[in-house]
Design an enzyme around this catalytic site. Structure first.
Site: not given
Length: 396
Positions: A197, A377
């Protein structure tokens, strides 16, 4: 910031936050021990000084308290083997028994606590829970960069209960390598952005546009860009609400003089499976009934050429569905190109955690690039310019 190398742990009980969130198969066997191996130098330094080590970590996302699947007891035997020291285990991370086991620990000994996330207070950043954890040791070491972007009890809140807050070797290496990329990158600097994404990568892409010479776009996010440019993507992955954003990124890159490289061709499949029928189509020409699952041969050639001419390389995200061996060709080829540039051109190569780290390690190239991040992350957020609670707690 105090570091492990600058601190003498003799006679001290070090409470060390590690990231042992490793993948386990159905037999509870570790399938990738990269994160465990990364923490060994920190643990060994403490033991060599004559200190003892109390390890705390989370594993997975347990929903309701203790769960067999997520118990850290499965890590004890392999950790003992890797460390070369018998590791004791506490079947709780707080409570009287854990306190007694920690208190009885002798210099050179290691104790692993049960999964922190068996308590909801861990993720809530509960102060009382953090204080209970703090009672187990007399110095706090944070070596869990992978969770440094979370303000959890063990990663940040706990710091207030210690005078000595120490940065572990993994944490230090992650910060140093990220800073090198952001502040001292030798040109040409190429960022390779893959994954599913655009929305996951938008902030880092926007920040990197001020720093990179080349931006390579691959993986599932490719098809949103292609669609935005008017191409046919069949049943490929699409973020329909991000078409404008994709065009905006391309426009910004143009304004800043960044060269953007997108796939020239794609390997398609007639179903989402490893055994699907494979065909190669030019970008923007994928038939309605097919979906793109990898980059094609012309793209591999183009991307590899750009990487070969680079002096700094940041790679985050695979080029396709690399979990399927038949659609891992593109990702493996990029891994080879990054290794070759590192070897032949002495390029600095940082592999940005998560799937990219898995891809490079699975291909056996983990020790042939400059650095493989263990924090997906956390690395992205650090590079986006965000303050990481786990790092801020060490600097306070």
């Amino acid at each position: 910031m105090k570091t492990v190398d600058s601190f003498d742990f003799a006679g001290r009980k070090a409470l060390v936050r590690v990231d042992f969130n490793v993948p386990l198969n159905e037999r509870f066997e570790i399938t990738d021990d990269t994160r465990i191996k990364a923490t060994i130098p920190t643990i060994k330094k403490i033991l060599a000084d004559g200190g003892s080590v109390i390890l705390m970590s989370h594993l997975g996302r347990p929903k309701e308290g203790p769960t067999e699947k997520y118990s850290l007891k499965h890590i004890v035997a392999p950790l003992s083997l890797i460390l070369g020291v018998p590791v004791k285990f506490a079947d709780d991370c707080i409570g009287e028994q854990a306190k007694e086991q920690a208190a009885a620990l002798q210099p050179g000994e290691v104790l692993l606590l049960e999964n922190l996330r068996f308590y909801k207070e861990e993720e809530k950043g509960d102060v009382a829970f953090a204080e209970k954890l703090s009672q187990l040791g007399d110095v706090w070491v944070n070596d869990a960069f992978g969770t440094a972007h979370r303000a959890h009890a063990s990663t940040a809140v706990i710091a207030q209960f210690f005078t000595d807050r120490i940065c572990g070797k993994v944490m230090q290496a992650e910060i140093d390598n990220a800073r090198h990329i952001l502040e001292n990158a030798e040109k040409p600097f190429t960022a390779i952005m893959g994954g599913a994404k655009i929305s996951d990568k938008i902030l880092i892409i926007e920040r990197l546009l001020d720093k990179v010479d080349n931006l390579i776009i691959g993986g599932g996010m490719t098809y949103t860009f292609t669609k935005a440019l008017g191409g046919k993507i069949g049943k490929s992955l699409l973020e329909a609400d991000k078409l404008g954003l994709a065009l905006n990124i391309l426009e910004k890159a143009k304004e800043k003089g960044v060269k953007v490289y997108m796939p020239l061709d794609n390997v398609t499949a007639d179903s989402f499976s490893n055994d699907a029928k494979r065909e190669v189509f030019a970008t923007g020409e994928i038939p309605d009934e097919l979906q793109g699952l990898d980059i094609g041969p012309k793209t591999i050639e183009l991307f590899s050429q750009v990487i070969a001419e680079s002096k700094t390389i940041l790679w985050n995200g695979p080029m396709g569905v690399f979990e399927f061996p038949n659609f891992a060709t593109g990702t493996n080829a990029i891994a080879e190109a990054v290794v070759k540039a590192t070897d032949d051109k002495n390029a600095f190569s940082l592999i940005g955690g998560g799937d990219s780290a898995a891809a490079i390690n699975n291909a056996g190239y983990g020790d042939r690039v400059s650095y493989v991040s263990t924090g997906g992350g956390a690395l992205l957020e650090y590079m986006e310019g965000k303050v990481l609670p786990g790092v801020a707690a060490l600097e306070a």
